[in-house]
Design an enzyme around this catalytic site. Structure first.
Site, mmCIF file in Angstrom:
data_model
loop_
_atom_site.group_PDB
_atom_site.id
_atom_site.type_symbol
_atom_site.label_atom_id
_atom_site.label_comp_id
_atom_site.label_asym_id
_atom_site.label_seq_id
_atom_site.Cartn_x
_atom_site.Cartn_y
_atom_site.Cartn_z
ATOM 1 N N GLU A 1 41.926 23.398 27.042
ATOM 2 C CA GLU A 1 42.691 23.989 28.113
ATOM 3 C C GLU A 1 43.698 24.599 27.595
ATOM 4 O OE1 GLU A 1 43.537 21.782 31.747
ATOM 5 O OE2 GLU A 1 43.943 23.742 32.638
ATOM 6 N N CYS B 1 42.574 23.176 35.451
ATOM 7 C CA CYS B 1 43.220 23.874 36.737
ATOM 8 C C CYS B 1 43.337 25.377 36.382
ATOM 9 C CB CYS B 1 44.506 23.228 36.753
ATOM 10 S SG CYS B 1 44.199 21.694 37.451
ATOM 11 N N ASN C 1 36.162 24.023 38.686
ATOM 12 C CA ASN C 1 36.786 23.048 37.965
ATOM 13 C C ASN C 1 36.641 21.835 38.351
ATOM 14 O OD1 ASN C 1 38.361 21.466 35.992
ATOM 15 N ND2 ASN C 1 40.125 21.823 36.981
ATOM 16 N N GLU C 2 37.863 21.057 39.205
ATOM 17 C CA GLU C 2 38.104 20.046 40.062
ATOM 18 C C GLU C 2 37.919 20.562 41.528
ATOM 19 O OE1 GLU C 2 41.579 18.079 38.767
ATOM 20 O OE2 GLU C 2 40.355 16.870 37.573
HETATM 21 O O1 AHR Z 1 43.594 18.111 31.966
HETATM 22 C C1 AHR Z 1 44.598 18.460 32.532
HETATM 23 C C2 AHR Z 1 44.167 18.624 34.003
HETATM 24 O O2 AHR Z 1 43.593 17.740 34.472
HETATM 25 C C3 AHR Z 1 43.215 19.957 34.260
HETATM 26 O O3 AHR Z 1 43.679 20.883 34.313
HETATM 27 C C4 AHR Z 1 42.535 19.528 35.520
HETATM 28 O O4 AHR Z 1 41.223 19.692 35.576
HETATM 29 C C5 AHR Z 1 42.811 18.071 35.485
HETATM 30 O O5 AHR Z 1 43.171 17.769 36.810
#
Ligand code: AHR
Length: 652
Positions: A49, A241, A375-376
């Site tokens: 990321e 994120c 993602n989350e």
């Molecule tokens: O890895 C950092 C963050 O942690 C990522 O962007 C997210 O998916 C998680 O909350």
């Protein structure tokens, strides 16, 4: 006195009893006659990321910040002097409309120019070469103009210089190679107008010539090499994120990250701000390392690509209002982005997006097999958006595996709801995330032993163990090594896992822990890196049942063990962590193995200091050591050092 005597006796018996337990040998049976379920090649992977300056300022080797003058304040990262103007008329790249005009300041003794601060400075190494390039033109009907380009140190002393002649009134790319006269972590790049004639400039770039695989729009060699050396099976990208964005407008839009690099539209980075009070107003995504480069990197490091795309929800941590997300009825462009991405990766050159990939230099398919939607994500907002994606992808690309999310926590109401919805929607894999303390990791080594074998498979897409201070210390790595025996033991349900995040610049991090830390010149592999690497290098092809008294070893006496067969290498792999503070005697019996002597290896990863870290100055503070051993038959007797992770290979 009598009381004291009995106290002494009971203390003695506790001590002796404890010794008795400690000196007890653990008899572990590994069954080669009952070869277990296959282990996916994707089992141990990596997650990239653009956080902690992982892309711009990190893996992407570009050394110039705000190279296209597109940051909201166009000159952020630049210091100007003399007659410098930001313009937008007749710009060469419509998606990045700002450019610079350098004009004669009026007096010979004055100068016009600007210098760039890089990302926490520009790191250059003595005698190494750096390719400077710029798009330029002569704004007036002149025959020529010229620029002087210099590398300067923090005291403004010049240690490399070159001249460029600009010879056209059409926008053109010019380039010249600078050789660094010294090593400097905090250099700046200075550009002077060296003629009375004005010069227009855009997309000012400086790359090391020596990038990973020698690519011009390339990657920092030491960082890419570190990824390759992990032997990752799967490569999840680009977030995190940032896929969701601070708002929908700033979500990661893959289409903005492909095509000519100069015309890739700049995006704000969701990680410009982190709690508490860490603000990085200059954190943008140039997309110089976009989806094409990320697919290419997957291929180069031998990992299956796993792109994550927006499901129409902006970062749910930041956006509590439902209106911040796309309405379910308006999802079509998002779904189209997903379908087009599959075409970009796999379509042939007769398709629109396949042609773009071919034009960018990769006519062959990237052979994409899976995609993550969201993602989350959590709550009912997610499945109602995921559902139309699933329908569309299944209908056009039935072979593509779809990964859904179980949210940001590894348990609780949202997690349970997420899983039940993923089952309803028949997601192929479910992405679980956990950033937890050592106790959690040890207690959860059995987590997958009782998972439903009939539903979707597990993808542990982000996980990392961290002590209170979130350091990448040996303790966290040891706990991960122990926990990961649970992945291996349950390879019939856990199909892949990726530690997170990968990279952090020591001066620009927003998140800890991270696998690899770096500054402008150096990088260091955390103890956690070495655990990932040991697993990545020794995946095996099948699980081998590994028990003591018919039970898997998942914490008894601090021991965690799993074993695998590697049919390709024709060897057995034994992984065993001792998380206790005492040595442990282990007697392995490999049932089904002939009793002749055979070759093997023993790798030990140990430290007496649980807080030990690897740093840029002491990168090898804690590293595993490997040696060759002889195994005298179908038995292997070893004493595990206290708080150690151990790996044995036995040639069949
Ligand atoms: O890895 C950092 C963050 O942690 C990522 O962007 C997210 O998916 C998680 O909350």
């Amino acid at each position: 006195m009598k009381k004291n005597k009995s106290l002494v006796v009971s203390i003695l018996s506790i001590v002796l009893g404890t010794q008795l337990i400690f000196s007890q040998t653990h008899n572990i049976q590994v069954d080669l006659k009952k070869v277990g379920s296959p282990i996916q090649k994707t089992m141990y992977g990596i997650f990239f990321e653009d956080i902690n300056y992982g892309a711009d300022g990190g893996l992407y080797a570009e050394l110039i910040k705000n190279r296209s003058f597109e940051f909201p304040q166009s000159l952020l990262g630049w210091t100007t002097f003399g007659n410098v103007e930001v313009r937008t008329d007749e710009a060469p790249f419509p998606n990045n409309p700002h450019y610079i005009r350098l004009s004669y300041p009026g007096h010979d003794e004055k100068q016009t120019g600007l210098d760039n601060e890089g990302f926490f400075g520009i790191g250059v190494k003595q005698d190494a070469e750096y390719r400077f390039s710029v798009w330029a033109r002569l704004p007036q009907e002149n025959i020529s103009g010229s620029l002087r380009v210099e590398l300067i140190d923090p005291e403004s002393s010049v240690f490399s210089t070159q001249k460029l002649t600009i010879d056209s009134k059409e926008w053109k790319k010019y380039q010249v190679v600078l050789k660094a006269g010294k090593t400097e972590a905090k250099a700046r790049l200075r550009i002077f107008l060296a003629s009375k004639n004005a010069v227009d400039m855009d997309h000012v770039s400086l790359f090391p010539v020596d990038t990973w695989k020698g690519c011009e729009n390339g990657l920092r060699k030491d960082l890419a090499q570190a990824l390759y050396d992990l032997h990752p099976g799967v490569f999840r990208f680009p977030g995190g994120c940032i896929v969701e964005g601070t708002d929908l407008q700033t979500r990661y839009q893959w289409k903005n990250s492909v095509g000519p690099v100069e015309n890739r539209k700049l995006n704000e980075n969701r990680w410009e701000y982190t709690f508490p009070n860490r603000f990085f107003p200059d954190y943008f995504q140039s997309y110089g390392m976009g989806f094409f480069e990320l697919f290419q990197l997957s291929e180069e490091i031998g990992a299956e690509p796993l792109p994550v795309i927006s499901c129409g929800l902006s970062c749910q941590f930041q956006n509590k209002d439902d209106k911040a997300h796309v309405a379910v009825n308006d999802l079509d462009p998002y779904i189209q982005d997903a379908l087009d991405l599959i075409e970009f990766a796999n379509g042939d050159a007769t398709t629109k997006w396949g042609k773009l990939r071919a034009d960018m230099g990769h006519p062959a398919s990237f052979n994409l097999k899976m995609i993550a939607v969201g993602n989350e994500q959590w709550g009912k907002l997610y499945p109602e958006r995921l559902e139309p994606f699933v329908k569309a992808i299944r209908s056009k690309y039935p072979a593509i595996k779809i990964i859904g999310s179980a949210g940001p926590s590894p348990d609780g109401k949202d997690f349970e709801f997420g899983w039940s919805e993923m089952k309803r929607l028949k997601a192929d894999l479910v992405d679980e995330h956990y950033y937890k303390d050592p106790q959690w990791f040890l207690a959860n080594a059995k987590r997958y032993d009782n998972y439903d074998r009939k539903g979707p498979k597990v993808f542990a897409g982000e996980y990392a163990c961290h002590p209170k201070n979130r350091k990448n210390n040996f303790e966290s790595a040891l706990c991960e090594s122990a926990f990961m025996t649970g992945f291996e033991r349950n390879a019939d349900v856990v199909y892949q896992c990726t530690y997170a995040p990968l990279f952090a610049h020591v001066e620009g991090w927003q998140w800890k822990p991270d696998l690899i830390w770096f500054d402008n010149l150096r990088s260091v592999k955390s103890p956690n890196y070495y655990v990932q690497q040991l697993y990545g290098m020794h995946v095996g092809t099948n699980v081998l049942p590994t028990v003591e008294n018919k039970l898997p070893l998942a914490g008894q006496d601090g021991i965690f063990a799993s074993s695998a067969l590697d049919k390709n290498k024709n060897e057995i792999i034994l992984k065993i962590a001792n998380t206790s503070k005492e040595p442990r005697k282990i007697a392995y019996t490999i049932n089904g193995l002939k009793t002749s002597e055979r070759k093997g290896t023993q790798t030990i990863f140990v430290s007496t200091d649980m807080d030990a870290e690897n740093t840029l100055d002491k990168p090898d503070n804690v590293v595993p050591t490997e040696k060759e051993i002889r195994i005298p038959g179908n038995k292997l007797e070893v004493e595990l050092a206290p708080q150690s992770f151990n790996l044995y290979t036995i040639k069949l």
